[in-house]
Design a protein around this motif. Structure first.
Motif, PDB file in Angstrom:
ATOM      1  N   ASP A   2     -24.660 -25.463 -21.518  1.00  0.00           N
ATOM      2  CA  ASP A   2     -23.542 -25.395 -22.154  1.00  0.00           C
ATOM      3  C   ASP A   2     -23.669 -24.653 -23.599  1.00  0.00           C
ATOM      4  OD1 ASP A   2     -25.111 -27.327 -23.498  1.00  0.00           O
ATOM      5  OD2 ASP A   2     -23.953 -28.942 -23.023  1.00  0.00           O
ATOM      6  N   ILE A   3     -24.780 -23.929 -23.747  1.00  0.00           N
ATOM      7  CA  ILE A   3     -25.150 -23.043 -24.948  1.00  0.00           C
ATOM      8  C   ILE A   3     -24.110 -22.150 -24.973  1.00  0.00           C
ATOM      9  CG2 ILE A   3     -26.531 -21.795 -26.256  1.00  0.00           C
ATOM     10  CD1 ILE A   3     -28.922 -22.964 -24.744  1.00  0.00           C
ATOM     11  N   PRO A   4     -23.286 -21.855 -25.823  1.00  0.00           N
ATOM     12  CA  PRO A   4     -21.961 -20.882 -25.859  1.00  0.00           C
ATOM     13  C   PRO A   4     -22.502 -19.498 -26.113  1.00  0.00           C
ATOM     14  CG  PRO A   4     -21.807 -22.464 -27.743  1.00  0.00           C
ATOM     15  CD  PRO A   4     -23.011 -22.580 -27.128  1.00  0.00           C
ATOM     16  N   GLY A   5     -21.824 -18.770 -25.260  1.00  0.00           N
ATOM     17  CA  GLY A   5     -22.268 -17.126 -25.351  1.00  0.00           C
ATOM     18  C   GLY A   5     -23.461 -16.675 -24.773  1.00  0.00           C
ATOM     19  N   VAL A   6     -24.413 -17.576 -24.125  1.00  0.00           N
ATOM     20  CA  VAL A   6     -25.654 -17.168 -23.227  1.00  0.00           C
ATOM     21  C   VAL A   6     -24.977 -16.420 -22.000  1.00  0.00           C
ATOM     22  CG1 VAL A   6     -27.843 -18.234 -22.082  1.00  0.00           C
ATOM     23  CG2 VAL A   6     -26.996 -18.988 -24.529  1.00  0.00           C
ATOM     24  N   LYS A   7     -25.814 -15.449 -21.660  1.00  0.00           N
ATOM     25  CA  LYS A   7     -25.560 -14.871 -20.417  1.00  0.00           C
ATOM     26  C   LYS A   7     -26.481 -15.548 -19.226  1.00  0.00           C
ATOM     27  CE  LYS A   7     -26.572 -10.488 -21.047  1.00  0.00           C
ATOM     28  NZ  LYS A   7     -26.897  -9.045 -20.465  1.00  0.00           N
ATOM     29  N   VAL A   8     -25.832 -16.172 -18.254  1.00  0.00           N
ATOM     30  CA  VAL A   8     -26.405 -16.669 -17.244  1.00  0.00           C
ATOM     31  C   VAL A   8     -26.182 -16.004 -15.827  1.00  0.00           C
ATOM     32  CG1 VAL A   8     -26.428 -18.940 -16.028  1.00  0.00           C
ATOM     33  CG2 VAL A   8     -26.103 -18.930 -18.232  1.00  0.00           C
ATOM     34  N   PHE A   9     -27.471 -16.017 -15.059  1.00  0.00           N
ATOM     35  CA  PHE A   9     -27.249 -15.662 -13.644  1.00  0.00           C
ATOM     36  C   PHE A   9     -27.558 -16.912 -12.753  1.00  0.00           C
ATOM     37  CE2 PHE A   9     -29.756 -13.184 -10.275  1.00  0.00           C
ATOM     38  CZ  PHE A   9     -28.940 -13.202  -9.364  1.00  0.00           C
ATOM     39  N   ASN A  10     -26.694 -17.433 -11.962  1.00  0.00           N
ATOM     40  CA  ASN A  10     -26.706 -18.320 -11.332  1.00  0.00           C
ATOM     41  C   ASN A  10     -26.382 -18.350  -9.926  1.00  0.00           C
ATOM     42  OD1 ASN A  10     -26.868 -21.359 -10.888  1.00  0.00           O
ATOM     43  ND2 ASN A  10     -24.821 -21.649 -11.478  1.00  0.00           N
ATOM     44  N   PRO A  11     -27.599 -17.492  -9.181  1.00  0.00           N
ATOM     45  CA  PRO A  11     -27.245 -17.781  -7.541  1.00  0.00           C
ATOM     46  C   PRO A  11     -27.419 -18.863  -7.023  1.00  0.00           C
ATOM     47  CG  PRO A  11     -29.274 -16.714  -8.240  1.00  0.00           C
ATOM     48  CD  PRO A  11     -28.629 -17.167  -9.506  1.00  0.00           C
ATOM     49  N   ALA A  12     -26.694 -19.319  -5.822  1.00  0.00           N
ATOM     50  CA  ALA A  12     -26.829 -20.566  -5.361  1.00  0.00           C
ATOM     51  C   ALA A  12     -28.148 -20.572  -4.244  1.00  0.00           C
ATOM     52  CB  ALA A  12     -25.471 -21.183  -4.888  1.00  0.00           C
ATOM     53  N   PHE A  13     -28.095 -19.578  -3.640  1.00  0.00           N
ATOM     54  CA  PHE A  13     -28.900 -19.269  -2.462  1.00  0.00           C
ATOM     55  C   PHE A  13     -30.135 -18.225  -2.478  1.00  0.00           C
ATOM     56  CE2 PHE A  13     -25.212 -21.402  -1.067  1.00  0.00           C
ATOM     57  CZ  PHE A  13     -25.657 -22.640  -0.788  1.00  0.00           C
ATOM     58  N   ASP A  14     -30.785 -18.138  -1.787  1.00  0.00           N
ATOM     59  CA  ASP A  14     -31.888 -16.973  -1.669  1.00  0.00           C
ATOM     60  C   ASP A  14     -32.340 -16.970  -0.229  1.00  0.00           C
ATOM     61  OD1 ASP A  14     -34.348 -18.901  -1.217  1.00  0.00           O
ATOM     62  OD2 ASP A  14     -34.606 -18.584  -3.378  1.00  0.00           O
ATOM     63  N   VAL A  15     -32.929 -15.602   0.025  1.00  0.00           N
ATOM     64  CA  VAL A  15     -33.397 -15.529   1.390  1.00  0.00           C
ATOM     65  C   VAL A  15     -35.064 -15.676   1.707  1.00  0.00           C
ATOM     66  CG1 VAL A  15     -33.826 -13.356   3.212  1.00  0.00           C
ATOM     67  CG2 VAL A  15     -31.996 -13.539   1.415  1.00  0.00           C
ATOM     68  N   THR A  16     -35.587 -16.370   2.368  1.00  0.00           N
ATOM     69  CA  THR A  16     -36.985 -16.383   2.815  1.00  0.00           C
ATOM     70  C   THR A  16     -37.157 -15.452   3.879  1.00  0.00           C
ATOM     71  OG1 THR A  16     -36.871 -18.915   1.881  1.00  0.00           O
ATOM     72  CG2 THR A  16     -38.815 -18.071   3.256  1.00  0.00           C
ATOM     73  N   GLN A  17     -38.156 -14.704   3.349  1.00  0.00           N
ATOM     74  CA  GLN A  17     -38.648 -13.932   4.840  1.00  0.00           C
ATOM     75  C   GLN A  17     -39.102 -14.616   5.820  1.00  0.00           C
ATOM     76  OE1 GLN A  17     -40.396 -11.037   2.341  1.00  0.00           O
ATOM     77  NE2 GLN A  17     -38.555  -9.712   2.085  1.00  0.00           N
ATOM     78  N   LYS A  18     -38.951 -13.925   7.189  1.00  0.00           N
ATOM     79  CA  LYS A  18     -39.499 -14.564   8.410  1.00  0.00           C
ATOM     80  C   LYS A  18     -41.312 -14.877   8.111  1.00  0.00           C
ATOM     81  CE  LYS A  18     -39.812 -10.693  11.267  1.00  0.00           C
ATOM     82  NZ  LYS A  18     -39.292  -9.717  10.354  1.00  0.00           N
ATOM     83  N   GLU A  19     -41.768 -13.873   7.558  1.00  0.00           N
ATOM     84  CA  GLU A  19     -43.202 -13.784   7.510  1.00  0.00           C
ATOM     85  C   GLU A  19     -43.772 -15.092   6.632  1.00  0.00           C
ATOM     86  OE1 GLU A  19     -41.141 -11.188   6.542  1.00  0.00           O
ATOM     87  OE2 GLU A  19     -41.851  -9.940   8.026  1.00  0.00           O
ATOM     88  N   LEU A  20     -43.038 -16.017   6.091  1.00  0.00           N
ATOM     89  CA  LEU A  20     -43.401 -17.172   5.259  1.00  0.00           C
ATOM     90  C   LEU A  20     -43.069 -18.083   6.260  1.00  0.00           C
ATOM     91  CD1 LEU A  20     -42.230 -15.975   1.834  1.00  0.00           C
ATOM     92  CD2 LEU A  20     -44.616 -15.878   2.718  1.00  0.00           C
TER      93      LEU A  20
END
Ligand code: RUB
Length: 302
Positions: free
Chosen positions: A255-273
């Motif tokens: 809730d810090i005003p004016g802070v740039k935020v990147f908030n992705p909700a998901f990611d990709v896990t590669q099959k090799e892992l």
């Protein structure tokens, strides 16, 4: 309540995450469409209702898969006498919802066999599929320990610890950044996570942070297991479509005003892992995801 209002309410609840988790999203969206069918809506009205639900959460492929399947059932019954078509569609949709709901029991049965006495397991986020497996293993009398990542920014790990505690599982909450240290210092043997989408090539989309946990697991020599229903396999991915990764509001993070935020909700896990994917059709290597799409749903590249 009129069925279309029920559809709008459901879409809103999916958006706000009151309804969350990929399977639950598919089940509740299907039930909302079931109410539209029961009200005697035309095919066009059903399509409109489906459109209301379709974009409520972009990353969980179970949602478009369920919607498209119900529309396909409706198309098949379109040429029949209206009363017969309605009765048939209601029966088919009811059956589909039941199949979705029972797929989790089948996975629990299969996945619980992987849990060994004395096991130490780490999980991330809240997957009903994973908690069902762990609860079943406990019900079968197995004793094991679970470490659950809190899963910032929405703390779904808190739901996981509550559910597992209620199921009598020995569960400990950890902060997300403690995952690697916990794997090494607490002798974690397996990581078990759910999925929002499985690509035809075996890559898996799940809650943000999952791919970091998978990388940590590889380094620590820990098995990485994805547990998921086949409704989450993406037919579009066979044609190279890439699922949109949902980005959510900055105020979920700070809730810090004016802070740039990147908030992705998901990611990709590669099959090799990924060591294996536990589905209601059995345990498969990630490379066999295409085979599930082909054999179970009849989607092919020819
Ligand atoms: C939930 C999440 C879960 C998968 C699988 O994200 O990523 O791991 O959806 O869950 P959100 P399930 O909380 O943003 O919906 O096995 O219950 O389908």
């Amino acid at each position: 309540m009129p069925a279309i209002q029920n559809v709008k309410d459901t879409a809103e609840k999916i958006k706000s995450m009151e309804i969350r988790g990929a399977l639950k999203i598919a089940v509740e969206a299907s039930k909302a469409l079931q109410s539209v069918v029961e009200e005697g809506a035309s095919y066009d009205e059903l399509v409109k209702a489906a459109d209301v639900l379709r974009d409520s959460r972009p990353t969980a492929v179970s949602l478009p898969n369920a919607i498209n399947y119900i529309l396909h059932l409706a198309e098949e019954s379109e040429n029949l006498e209206p009363a017969v078509a309605k009765a048939m569609l209601i029966a088919d949709v009811t059956n589909f919802v039941k199949e979705l709901e029972t797929s989790i029991e089948k996975i629990a049965e299969i996945g619980a066999r992987l849990i060994e006495e004395g096991d130490v397991i780490l999980t991330h986020c809240n997957s009903k599929t994973v908690t069902a497996i762990l609860a079943k293993a406990r019900k079968d009398g197995k004793k094991f320990k679970v470490y659950a990542c809190e899963t910032r920014p929405r703390w779904q790990g808190h739901i996981t610890v509550k559910e597992l505690k209620e199921a009598g599982v020995d569960v400990t909450l950890i902060v997300d950044s403690a995952a690697y240290h916990t794997m090494r210092s607490k002798c974690v043997k397996k990581v078990m996570v759910g999925a929002d989408t499985v690509y035809a090539n075996g890559d898996v989309i799940n809650k943000i942070g999952t791919s970091q946990v998978a990388l940590a697991a590889k380094n620590a020599g820990v098995e990485f297991i994805v547990c998921t229903e086949s409704i989450k396999f993406s037919p579009e991915s066979m044609m190279g479509a890439v699922t949109e990764i949902e980005e959510r509001e900055a105020n979920e993070v700070t809730d810090i005003p004016g802070v740039k935020v990147f908030n992705p909700a998901f990611d990709v896990t590669q099959k090799e892992l990924i060591h294996m994917i536990v589905t209601e059709h059995g345990i498969i290597p990630p490379e066999a995801a295409y085979q599930i799409l082909k054999d179970k749903f009849g989607w092919t590249l020819d």
